[in-house]
Write a protein that holds these residues in place. Structure first.
Motif, short mmCIF file in Angstrom:
data_model
loop_
_atom_site.label_atom_id
_atom_site.label_comp_id
_atom_site.label_asym_id
_atom_site.label_seq_id
_atom_site.Cartn_x
_atom_site.Cartn_y
_atom_site.Cartn_z
N LEU A 186 13.13 -2.80 -4.46
CA LEU A 186 12.21 -2.16 -3.54
C LEU A 186 10.85 -2.03 -4.19
O LEU A 186 10.73 -2.04 -5.41
N ILE A 187 9.83 -1.86 -3.37
CA ILE A 187 8.49 -1.55 -3.85
C ILE A 187 8.35 -0.04 -3.77
O ILE A 187 8.59 0.54 -2.70
N MET A 188 8.00 0.60 -4.90
CA MET A 188 8.04 2.06 -4.93
C MET A 188 6.94 2.65 -5.79
O MET A 188 6.32 1.96 -6.60
N CYS A 189 6.74 3.95 -5.60
CA CYS A 189 5.80 4.70 -6.43
C CYS A 189 6.48 5.08 -7.75
O CYS A 189 7.71 4.97 -7.88
N ALA A 190 5.68 5.53 -8.70
CA ALA A 190 6.21 5.90 -10.01
C ALA A 190 7.22 7.04 -9.92
O ALA A 190 8.22 7.04 -10.65
N GLU A 191 6.99 8.01 -9.04
CA GLU A 191 7.92 9.14 -8.93
C GLU A 191 9.28 8.69 -8.39
O GLU A 191 10.33 9.09 -8.90
N CYS A 192 9.30 7.84 -7.38
CA CYS A 192 10.57 7.34 -6.86
C CYS A 192 11.28 6.48 -7.90
O CYS A 192 12.50 6.51 -8.01
N THR A 224 0.80 -1.22 0.00
CA THR A 224 0.00 0.00 0.00
C THR A 224 0.84 1.27 0.00
O THR A 224 0.32 2.34 -0.31
N ARG A 225 2.12 1.17 0.35
CA ARG A 225 2.97 2.37 0.44
C ARG A 225 4.35 2.15 -0.16
O ARG A 225 4.88 1.05 -0.12
N CYS A 226 4.90 3.24 -0.67
CA CYS A 226 6.25 3.24 -1.24
C CYS A 226 7.28 3.02 -0.13
O CYS A 226 7.21 3.66 0.92
N GLU A 227 8.21 2.11 -0.37
CA GLU A 227 9.25 1.83 0.61
C GLU A 227 10.32 2.93 0.66
O GLU A 227 11.15 2.92 1.57
N ILE A 228 10.27 3.85 -0.27
CA ILE A 228 11.26 4.95 -0.28
C ILE A 228 10.67 6.20 0.37
O ILE A 228 11.23 6.73 1.33
N CYS A 229 9.55 6.70 -0.16
CA CYS A 229 9.00 7.97 0.33
C CYS A 229 7.78 7.82 1.24
O CYS A 229 7.36 8.78 1.87
N GLY A 230 7.18 6.63 1.27
CA GLY A 230 6.01 6.40 2.12
C GLY A 230 4.68 6.79 1.51
O GLY A 230 3.65 6.65 2.15
N ALA A 231 4.68 7.25 0.26
CA ALA A 231 3.42 7.64 -0.40
C ALA A 231 2.50 6.44 -0.55
O ALA A 231 2.95 5.32 -0.80
N ARG A 232 1.20 6.68 -0.41
CA ARG A 232 0.19 5.63 -0.59
C ARG A 232 -0.03 5.41 -2.09
O ARG A 232 -0.15 6.36 -2.86
N PHE A 233 -0.07 4.15 -2.51
CA PHE A 233 -0.30 3.82 -3.91
C PHE A 233 -1.75 4.07 -4.28
O PHE A 233 -2.65 3.70 -3.54
N ARG A 234 -1.97 4.69 -5.45
CA ARG A 234 -3.32 4.92 -5.95
C ARG A 234 -3.62 4.02 -7.13
O ARG A 234 -4.50 3.19 -7.05
N ASP A 235 -2.90 4.21 -8.22
CA ASP A 235 -3.17 3.46 -9.45
C ASP A 235 -2.20 2.31 -9.69
O ASP A 235 -2.58 1.28 -10.22
#
Length: 80
Positions: A48-54, A23-34
């Motif tokens: 790592l599991i991350m958001c698109a920006e990271c 549910t969250r980025c392992e780098i910045c902590g942002a919650r995943f949406r899409d």
């Protein structure tokens, strides 16, 4: 499903995420949406599991031995 790649062994492509969806980025902590990515980072080659920006800032690509993109709601693999 957490997979840690070993040098010289490509990361397998799964058609969907196995196990609880992150549910969250392992780098910045942002919650995943899409979407979320399971990918290697430049610094150490660690997965790592991350958001698109990271991933844009720290990832090394998508595909075998670099990373995969998944739908955050269904876990379906979105990597082209």
């Amino acid at each position: 499903m957490e997979w840690k790649s070993l040098p010289g062994i490509p990361h397998p492509r799964a058609s969907e995420w196995s196990g609880p969806l992150p549910t969250r980025c392992e780098i910045c902590g942002a919650r995943f949406r899409d979407e979320f990515l399971e990918a290697r980072i430049r610094a150490l080659g660690t997965w790592l599991i991350m958001c698109a920006e990271c991933h844009r800032l720290r990832g090394i690509g998508l595909g075998p031995d670099t990373g995969w993109k998944y739908d955050a709601r269904t876990g379906r693999n979105l990597t082209d």
